[in-house]
Structure formats: C-alpha cells, structure tokens
Scaffold this motif. Structure first.
Motif, PDB file in Angstrom:
ATOM      1  N   THR A  28       0.830  -1.208   0.000  1.00  0.00           N
ATOM      2  CA  THR A  28       0.000   0.000   0.000  1.00  0.00           C
ATOM      3  C   THR A  28       0.866   1.260   0.000  1.00  0.00           C
ATOM      4  O   THR A  28       2.003   1.242   0.508  1.00  0.00           O
ATOM      5  CB  THR A  28      -0.915   0.026   1.235  1.00  0.00           C
ATOM      6  N   PRO A  29       0.348   2.367  -0.528  1.00  0.00           N
ATOM      7  CA  PRO A  29       1.103   3.637  -0.456  1.00  0.00           C
ATOM      8  C   PRO A  29       1.430   4.046   0.968  1.00  0.00           C
ATOM      9  O   PRO A  29       2.503   4.618   1.219  1.00  0.00           O
ATOM     10  CB  PRO A  29       0.163   4.637  -1.138  1.00  0.00           C
ATOM     11  N   SER A  30       0.513   3.789   1.916  1.00  0.00           N
ATOM     12  CA  SER A  30       0.796   4.171   3.299  1.00  0.00           C
ATOM     13  C   SER A  30       1.990   3.389   3.856  1.00  0.00           C
ATOM     14  O   SER A  30       2.780   3.943   4.653  1.00  0.00           O
ATOM     15  CB  SER A  30      -0.434   3.932   4.177  1.00  0.00           C
ATOM     16  N   ALA A  31       2.147   2.126   3.444  1.00  0.00           N
ATOM     17  CA  ALA A  31       3.299   1.345   3.902  1.00  0.00           C
ATOM     18  C   ALA A  31       4.600   1.922   3.344  1.00  0.00           C
ATOM     19  O   ALA A  31       5.628   1.975   4.045  1.00  0.00           O
ATOM     20  CB  ALA A  31       3.151  -0.116   3.475  1.00  0.00           C
ATOM     21  N   ILE A  32       4.562   2.357   2.086  1.00  0.00           N
ATOM     22  CA  ILE A  32       5.751   2.989   1.486  1.00  0.00           C
ATOM     23  C   ILE A  32       6.083   4.283   2.212  1.00  0.00           C
ATOM     24  O   ILE A  32       7.244   4.548   2.565  1.00  0.00           O
ATOM     25  CB  ILE A  32       5.513   3.255  -0.014  1.00  0.00           C
ATOM     26  N   SER A  33       5.078   5.106   2.483  1.00  0.00           N
ATOM     27  CA  SER A  33       5.313   6.381   3.172  1.00  0.00           C
ATOM     28  C   SER A  33       5.892   6.152   4.563  1.00  0.00           C
ATOM     29  O   SER A  33       6.793   6.878   5.005  1.00  0.00           O
ATOM     30  CB  SER A  33       4.000   7.167   3.272  1.00  0.00           C
ATOM     31  N   GLN A  34       5.389   5.150   5.263  1.00  0.00           N
ATOM     32  CA  GLN A  34       5.893   4.856   6.606  1.00  0.00           C
ATOM     33  C   GLN A  34       7.370   4.473   6.573  1.00  0.00           C
ATOM     34  O   GLN A  34       8.172   4.945   7.403  1.00  0.00           O
ATOM     35  CB  GLN A  34       5.081   3.741   7.241  1.00  0.00           C
ATOM     36  N   GLN A  35       7.756   3.636   5.613  1.00  0.00           N
ATOM     37  CA  GLN A  35       9.154   3.229   5.518  1.00  0.00           C
ATOM     38  C   GLN A  35      10.060   4.397   5.140  1.00  0.00           C
ATOM     39  O   GLN A  35      11.187   4.513   5.638  1.00  0.00           O
ATOM     40  CB  GLN A  35       9.307   2.086   4.499  1.00  0.00           C
ATOM     41  N   LEU A  36       9.567   5.286   4.303  1.00  0.00           N
ATOM     42  CA  LEU A  36      10.361   6.474   3.959  1.00  0.00           C
ATOM     43  C   LEU A  36      10.551   7.368   5.178  1.00  0.00           C
ATOM     44  O   LEU A  36      11.633   7.947   5.371  1.00  0.00           O
ATOM     45  CB  LEU A  36       9.681   7.243   2.828  1.00  0.00           C
ATOM     46  N   ARG A  37       9.504   7.493   6.009  1.00  0.00           N
ATOM     47  CA  ARG A  37       9.638   8.307   7.218  1.00  0.00           C
ATOM     48  C   ARG A  37      10.659   7.690   8.184  1.00  0.00           C
ATOM     49  O   ARG A  37      11.479   8.406   8.781  1.00  0.00           O
ATOM     50  CB  ARG A  37       8.276   8.449   7.912  1.00  0.00           C
ATOM     51  N   LEU A  38      10.622   6.367   8.330  1.00  0.00           N
ATOM     52  CA  LEU A  38      11.577   5.695   9.205  1.00  0.00           C
ATOM     53  C   LEU A  38      13.004   5.874   8.698  1.00  0.00           C
ATOM     54  O   LEU A  38      13.937   6.109   9.484  1.00  0.00           O
ATOM     55  CB  LEU A  38      11.240   4.200   9.297  1.00  0.00           C
ATOM     56  N   LEU A  39      13.183   5.797   7.382  1.00  0.00           N
ATOM     57  CA  LEU A  39      14.506   5.983   6.809  1.00  0.00           C
ATOM     58  C   LEU A  39      14.988   7.413   7.030  1.00  0.00           C
ATOM     59  O   LEU A  39      16.146   7.646   7.397  1.00  0.00           O
ATOM     60  CB  LEU A  39      14.478   5.645   5.321  1.00  0.00           C
ATOM     61  N   GLN A  40      14.091   8.363   6.834  1.00  0.00           N
ATOM     62  CA  GLN A  40      14.476   9.767   6.986  1.00  0.00           C
ATOM     63  C   GLN A  40      14.926  10.071   8.413  1.00  0.00           C
ATOM     64  O   GLN A  40      15.834  10.872   8.632  1.00  0.00           O
ATOM     65  CB  GLN A  40      13.294  10.662   6.599  1.00  0.00           C
ATOM     66  N   ARG A  41      14.317   9.433   9.409  1.00  0.00           N
ATOM     67  CA  ARG A  41      14.699   9.665  10.803  1.00  0.00           C
ATOM     68  C   ARG A  41      16.158   9.274  11.083  1.00  0.00           C
ATOM     69  O   ARG A  41      16.787   9.819  11.989  1.00  0.00           O
ATOM     70  CB  ARG A  41      13.788   8.862  11.732  1.00  0.00           C
ATOM     71  N   SER A  42      16.686   8.337  10.302  1.00  0.00           N
ATOM     72  CA  SER A  42      18.053   7.880  10.538  1.00  0.00           C
ATOM     73  C   SER A  42      19.087   8.671   9.753  1.00  0.00           C
ATOM     74  O   SER A  42      20.287   8.438   9.875  1.00  0.00           O
ATOM     75  CB  SER A  42      18.176   6.391  10.162  1.00  0.00           C
ATOM     76  N   ILE A  43      18.642   9.622   8.933  1.00  0.00           N
ATOM     77  CA  ILE A  43      19.535  10.430   8.087  1.00  0.00           C
ATOM     78  C   ILE A  43      19.371  11.903   8.463  1.00  0.00           C
ATOM     79  O   ILE A  43      18.233  12.416   8.509  1.00  0.00           O
ATOM     80  CB  ILE A  43      19.214  10.229   6.592  1.00  0.00           C
ATOM     81  N   PRO A  44      20.455  12.620   8.707  1.00  0.00           N
ATOM     82  CA  PRO A  44      20.338  14.001   9.219  1.00  0.00           C
ATOM     83  C   PRO A  44      19.988  15.045   8.159  1.00  0.00           C
ATOM     84  O   PRO A  44      19.781  16.226   8.500  1.00  0.00           O
ATOM     85  CB  PRO A  44      21.721  14.273   9.811  1.00  0.00           C
ATOM     86  N   VAL A  45      19.941  14.686   6.886  1.00  0.00           N
ATOM     87  CA  VAL A  45      19.596  15.652   5.836  1.00  0.00           C
ATOM     88  C   VAL A  45      18.415  15.109   5.044  1.00  0.00           C
ATOM     89  O   VAL A  45      18.180  13.900   5.008  1.00  0.00           O
ATOM     90  CB  VAL A  45      20.798  15.896   4.887  1.00  0.00           C
ATOM     91  N   PRO A  46      17.633  16.010   4.398  1.00  0.00           N
ATOM     92  CA  PRO A  46      16.467  15.535   3.630  1.00  0.00           C
ATOM     93  C   PRO A  46      16.866  14.603   2.496  1.00  0.00           C
ATOM     94  O   PRO A  46      17.871  14.816   1.804  1.00  0.00           O
ATOM     95  CB  PRO A  46      15.853  16.839   3.095  1.00  0.00           C
ATOM     96  N   LEU A  47      16.056  13.567   2.295  1.00  0.00           N
ATOM     97  CA  LEU A  47      16.291  12.598   1.218  1.00  0.00           C
ATOM     98  C   LEU A  47      15.362  12.831   0.031  1.00  0.00           C
ATOM     99  O   LEU A  47      15.663  12.410  -1.084  1.00  0.00           O
ATOM    100  CB  LEU A  47      16.097  11.170   1.740  1.00  0.00           C
ATOM    101  N   THR A  48      14.218  13.495   0.261  1.00  0.00           N
ATOM    102  CA  THR A  48      13.247  13.740  -0.810  1.00  0.00           C
ATOM    103  C   THR A  48      12.762  15.190  -0.747  1.00  0.00           C
ATOM    104  O   THR A  48      12.894  15.864   0.281  1.00  0.00           O
ATOM    105  CB  THR A  48      12.027  12.800  -0.675  1.00  0.00           C
TER     106      THR A  48
END
Length: 299
Positions: A28-48
C-alpha cells in the motif's frame, strides 16, 4: 536503515511517486510512506523533496539510492554463497554420540562416507546425563542421544529422529545359575549384586523399576557408565548389569537374557536443531545413520 527501505528509495528515484512504488512492490502507499519516514529519521539531511506533484530525491537521496544498488548486489552475492554452502554435498558435518552408540555407529558411518564427494564427518564422544543432550546441539550438527522408552520426549527446541528402539537385557556370566533360563524376571535377579550407571543416566531408571517390581531394594555394588568396562566386571563376577542388545560388543564370557515384567528398552535418537538439515551434507549423514541403524538391528 535496512535493505527494504533502501530499495524503496531506489524505486522512488526511478518512478517518481509513492503510488507508483507501492504498485511496483505490491504494497500500500501508506506502507511505502511509513518506511520512507523511518529511513528519513536515521539520516540528518532531507532525502526527498516536492517538485510539483512529483516526489523526487535530493542529492543526498540520490547518493543513498546509489548505495542501495551496491547493498542489493552484495546481499545477492551473500545469498548465492549461502545457497552454495547449503547445497554442498561434501561439507563437514559434526556428530557427537554417547559411548556405546559411538562405538557401534561411528565405524559404519566412516565406511559409508569414505568415498569422494561425500560429507566429511567430524566425530566426538559425549557421555552426558540425559537432560544435557539437547544442549549439545548448539555445538554439533547431529547428536546421538539415548532415553528410556517411557521417558518424557525431547524438548521442542530440537528435532529427534529415532534410529533404534533397543531392548535392555540382563548380562550375567555364562556359568551363572540363571543363564539356563530363556527369560528372567525381577524376582529372579533382585537378590544379585548389580553393576549400574551413575545417577542421571537413563539405564538407572530401569534398574529402579526392577527393584520396584521385585518389591525390594537392589544392592548396587558398582557404578560404571561404560558398557565395555561393565561387561568385564560382570565377567569377573562383580554382579549383573543391564546391557543394550545391539550396541554392545558380544563378550565371550557373558550371556544376555531378556527381562520380563519391566519395560526395558531405550531409544537411540539423532537430535539436531531444525535449521541444521537445511544443509545437504547434514541430511546425507542423517540418512547414513538411519541406514547404519538398520544394519545394527539386522546384525
């Protein structure tokens, strides 16, 4: 950060929208968005970042997505390596066994695996109390263990393959007065001195059952775990002993008599952790142990 999140980032860079990535990965799109948010939390600069209606990768996101290709390639190589390891027919396989099983099974196993392209056995003797056999599966691929017929089953943490259900007979000198009988009962043998194993080893429970059936305590004259040593003590007149019917070497001065009135049988089981038999070599050795068991029982 994990492999799945990196793959999502890589797909987003190619497809340009969360919806398209969700369709490609069958989630689902919501599952993709959730994983992107989790990834972003581990990176100090914007990814998207947003460019109109599209969600595109920043320079940092593109760099990380490029690394995702390297990660997936390395993981695929690792999977292939594991697959090759599991499928190898000639890998090393460690096998432990208690003494009488080792003396009987190990020679047959070594002969069966002597040819090229077969597993390489690494053998060890381990004579431990019954409750300790499952722990040995941490150290060995296969563990030959014994337990009495009526004992509790092995714990669910291990898989057990029964190789033999072996009767326990009463060993006595060939000239003993009871040697003329076809079978003996607990009352026949209760007055004799006994040679038995140390506390915690399965055979002792059968000796205790003989005492209970006879209605009297037995005189336990000697404590010897090794059946070959016990056989010599029986031959020298030290007392009677319970001996496995198939996995002890015949002694010219002894006779074995079946026991009536008491359940006297042990299981010889091959124990292993379930994941061990993912390897072809371990499955081959287990099959050879089963073949050896048939040979032992027939012979």
């Amino acid at each position: 950060m994990d492999e799945r999140q990196l793959r999502i980032l890589r797909e987003l860079g190619e497809l340009g929208s969360v919806t398209a990535v969700a369709e490609a990965l069958l989630v689902t799109p919501s599952a993709i968005s959730q994983q992107l948010r989790l990834l972003q939390r581990s990176i100090p600069v914007p990814l998207t970042e947003r460019q109109g209606r599209r969600l595109v990768l920043t320079d940092a996101g593109q760099t990380l997505a490029g690394s995702a290709i390297e990660v997936e390639s390395a993981l695929e190589r690792a999977r292939r390596s594991v697959g090759e390891f599991l499928d190898r027919p000639d890998g090393e396989v460690s096998v432990a066994a208690f003494h009488s099983a080792a003396a009987t099974f190990f020679p047959l196993l070594l002969r069966a695996l002597a040819g090229p392209g077969t597993p390489v056995p690494r053998l060890a003797d381990e004579d431990v109390p019954q409750e300790d056999f499952p722990r040995l599966t941490r150290e060995y691929d296969l563990v030959l263990a014994h337990r009495l017929d009526h004992a509790a089953p092995w714990p669910d943490t291990v898989t057990a393959t029964t190789l033999l259900r072996e009767p326990l007979d009463v060993a006595m000198p060939a000239g003993h007065p009871l040697a003329a009988k076809r079978r003996v009962t607990p009352r026949d043998v209760a007055a004799e001195p006994w040679i038995t194993v140390h506390d915690g080893f399965p055979v002792l429970a059968t000796v205790e059952a003989i005492a209970a059936a006879a209605g009297r305590r037995l005189h336990l004259a000697h404590r010897i775990n090794d059946f070959a040593v016990a056989a010599e003590a029986v031959a020298a007149g030290g007392g009677l002993a319970l001996m496995p019917r198939w996995t002890t070497r015949p002694h010219p001065a002894l006779v074995l008599k079946p026991l009536s009135g008491v359940q006297a049988r042990r299981h010889i089981d091959a124990l292993h952790r379930p994941e061990r038999t993912a390897r072809t070599a371990v499955r081959t050795v287990l099959k050879e142990l089963q073949e050896a068991a048939r040979t032992i029982q027939a012979g």
